[in-house]
Design an enzyme around this catalytic site. Sequence first.
Site, PDB file in Angstrom:
ATOM      1  N   ASP A  88       0.833  -1.210   0.000  1.00  0.00           N
ATOM      2  CA  ASP A  88       0.000   0.000   0.000  1.00  0.00           C
ATOM      3  C   ASP A  88       0.864   1.255   0.000  1.00  0.00           C
ATOM      4  O   ASP A  88       2.063   1.217   0.285  1.00  0.00           O
ATOM      5  CB  ASP A  88      -0.944   0.013   1.209  1.00  0.00           C
ATOM      6  CG  ASP A  88      -0.203   0.003   2.547  1.00  0.00           C
ATOM      7  OD1 ASP A  88       0.812  -0.719   2.662  1.00  0.00           O
ATOM      8  OD2 ASP A  88      -0.625   0.718   3.472  1.00  0.00           O
ATOM      9  N   GLU A 147       0.400  -1.317   5.605  1.00  0.00           N
ATOM     10  CA  GLU A 147       1.471  -0.836   6.506  1.00  0.00           C
ATOM     11  C   GLU A 147       1.265   0.627   6.847  1.00  0.00           C
ATOM     12  O   GLU A 147       1.615   1.078   7.931  1.00  0.00           O
ATOM     13  CB  GLU A 147       2.834  -1.036   5.842  1.00  0.00           C
ATOM     14  CG  GLU A 147       4.011  -0.774   6.784  1.00  0.00           C
ATOM     15  CD  GLU A 147       4.466   0.681   6.821  1.00  0.00           C
ATOM     16  OE1 GLU A 147       5.248   1.015   7.717  1.00  0.00           O
ATOM     17  OE2 GLU A 147       4.038   1.483   5.966  1.00  0.00           O
TER      18      GLU A 147
END
Length: 332
Positions: A88, A147
């Site tokens: 991400d 994350e």
Amino acid sequence: MKSGHRNQSADDADPVRMTRELVRTPSVNPVLEAGGAGEGEIAKLVAGWLRGWGYRPVTTEVAPGRFNVVARRGAAAGPSLLLNGHLDTVGVGEMAAPFSGEVREGRLFGRGAADMKSGLACVLNVAARLAGEEIPGELIVAFTADEEHASLGMEALVASGVAADAAIVCEPTSLAVMPAHKGFLWIDVFAGGRAAHGSRPDAGVDAISHMGHVLVAFEEESRRLARETDHPLLGAASLHAGTISGGSAPSVYPDRCQLVVERRTLPGETAERVMAEAVRVLAVARERCPGLDARVEAGLYRAGTEVPVTSGPVEGLVSACRRAGLPGAVEG
Ligand SMILES: [Zn+2]
């Protein structure tokens, strides 16, 4: 040993080309930016590459629309090395061309180019190069979701029982080796007051002013941390106010105020210990503000981590950097 099953070769795994394709595949964390793509498409992209090199990647949906991709090769009996990156990115905000992947004057542009699609490309390049080799242990390639918000992907990965003797996280560090990392605890602070019209000081209790005493006590605590804590690579622990809210109108005594403090922890500092400090901070504020009605609650916690600077992975990375003509600095 060359595997005869691969239909792509390591030559296809050019890190710049892969970084471009990764940047062109949006994976904005949907919690951070409404409409963010999440990890669905990028998980398909990296799993496809891995399959092309003969791996059998396993894609797991760790939350709706949020994916991890894990691939292994080698013998589980030998030492294991885990290479990790997150799929991400943060949001794109006002960026003009966030997904262009354009290369200009030797730099590649786009959201996540540094953090951390170039890191993913490095891991993928290693995976491609090792695809045809006998390796003395096990290589675990783990790409994780979320994350940038709550690390749901890493949490699911750990819960799934994946473990390794050593792990390298390919976050951008300007090519320094970083064996230590701070953790954090978000501390929710709630202060209560009594709502009353602004003309009724006899009836109102101002929760925001009361929180002011709490803020000052936390600021004093941050100075204590700066004086009294130290880590050879990370320096001192710290804290700061993150968000504050309260009040309903200028003419009304606020009946509540909420503050979130972020405490950055050193490796070894537990959430329990930090919360005990927060309770002491409240006690200081209460001495100065006798009517203070406040409490603290622990929010999200991620522990700090460290491995010895003399451990194999650290020394190996430093010498690899030096062989490549890089300084091989060790930082935190
Ligand atoms: Zn990152």
